[in-house]
Enzyme design. Sequence first.
Site, short mmCIF file in Angstrom:
data_model
loop_
_atom_site.label_atom_id
_atom_site.label_comp_id
_atom_site.label_asym_id
_atom_site.label_seq_id
_atom_site.Cartn_x
_atom_site.Cartn_y
_atom_site.Cartn_z
N ASP B 119 -11.14 -38.31 37.94
CA ASP B 119 -12.49 -38.03 38.44
C ASP B 119 -12.47 -37.83 39.97
O ASP B 119 -11.58 -37.15 40.48
CB ASP B 119 -13.41 -39.20 38.04
N HIS B 150 -19.05 -40.71 42.03
CA HIS B 150 -19.04 -40.44 40.59
C HIS B 150 -17.93 -41.19 39.87
O HIS B 150 -18.15 -41.84 38.84
CB HIS B 150 -18.91 -38.92 40.40
N ASN B 246 -23.65 -31.22 30.77
CA ASN B 246 -25.08 -31.41 31.05
C ASN B 246 -25.85 -30.09 30.98
O ASN B 246 -26.76 -29.85 31.75
CB ASN B 246 -25.28 -32.03 32.45
N SER B 325 -21.54 -37.75 31.80
CA SER B 325 -20.52 -38.47 32.57
C SER B 325 -20.64 -39.97 32.41
O SER B 325 -19.65 -40.69 32.44
CB SER B 325 -20.68 -38.17 34.07
#
Lengths: 86, 419
Positions: B119, B150, B246, B325
């Site tokens: 990530d 994130h 998304n 996520s």
Amino acid sequence: MTKIAADLRQALRTNPDDSYDLIIRVEGDLAERTADLRAAGIDVKRQFKLTNSLQIRCSGAEALRLTRAGWLVRVDSNKPVRAFGR
Amino acid sequence: MEPPENKIVKTLMRSIERAPDEHTQIPVILHYSVSQRVMRYTEYMPGVRFGRRYRLGPFSQLDATPEAIRILAANPDVVRIYQDMPVHVFVDYSVPHIRVPYVWQQHLYGDGVRIAIVDTGIDQSHPDFQGRILNTHDITGETVQDGCGHGTHCAGIAAGSGAASKGKYRGVAPRASLLIAKVLRNDGSGMMSDVMEGVEWAVDQGAQVISLSLGEACSSDGNDPLSELCEAAIQRGVVIVSAAGNEGPMSYSIGSPAAAPSIITVGASSDLDRIAEFSSRGPTADGRVKPDITFPGVDIISARAQGTSMGTPVNAYYTSASGTSMATPHAAGLCALMLQASPTLKPSEIKERLMSSARDLSFAPNAQGKGLVDAWAAVGPLVGNPTPSPMPEPELPEPPGEAVPGMGCIPGLIKYLLK
């Protein structure tokens, strides 16, 4: 399975002098392929041993020449990815 | 009779005290007695802007000036006045919601299982990860320190210990070991080849579970370099979970690597067990059903990387964020618990077990997959299906940083209405 998607092939043909960031899947020894490609002036960025693939940067014309090689399994564009949180 | 000032909860009292002037309208929830008089009264009361009345309970929402709130508190028909506030779903709600604490009762916390978070890096100084980061690898050239937030948030959901919250915001596998590959820059973007390098590194490091809360935005048939590399890693025995994306609610919005056939593709649900509108929908470009399963992914509070502002920060150590996520590392943590319970499980067995034990939420398969995961249903049979001790009903959390006596402000109201 085709070696190259039609839209990518078209892009390479249309702009043969542009530089492309590609991921190629090859047959045979990865180190040997890497050496051969570098000898041919192609910039090999990374090796992926899990799928016998290479990240390369080369011109559209060079990429089209590669597609004629018997050891080349497939060519893909290296695409952007992003995080899925907000 | 209760003194009027006691009817105003502390959070609201503080807002009244801090109001810049007497004309400031403060959003409140009014809890009144069964009498309807107060309803009619508030509709025409000076300083009150009536919002809505709730059908399921004696509550109404309105905006009121500090003076109007004090007058309302003096009304014998008013039981209590709460501040209307944003509501978040904490990890301490989402984790019990999928029945992870039953698994913890079996002394399964992910001990010794290696989860790779591929990530934006991690805040290595965060108390929730101390002593459990086995190795890091930065591909971006920015250092592994998470300048986005994130990756740290995702790592907290999968394996945060909750040390900075006295255990409140504990992740699913709070004792698992972490491998951190930073493949996305601090702006949250990167290239497919970066992720491929991160996955290969994680495999080389002995990762047993790889969590990918990332991907490309366009539809894929799973025949792309990243999907194929993930498939190869799975063939080697590594479980990979991937965010669906998304791009919902459009169909055909599952990209790479989520479209890889053997990967566990995770959609996002809300605390009310609805599929999040943003959660990407299948089918894949070649017509296969995806996602495979759903985990909570809306307004999840988890670890915050120092100095970052991703999501809605709660305090120095935690922030709230939404997305597939956030759903995905719930899955990664659960896979780690399953592997601790039964280390010889193959990736395909883990996927099958997760999907077959999911609770059908009655949405289309290309929205929910098999439904919302049930951690205990997935793990229980691996440990002989003991009867777990009763688990306290998950409490909807207080708003960030607020402690309210009595029924607990808005979460309490929601619980009341849901009942």
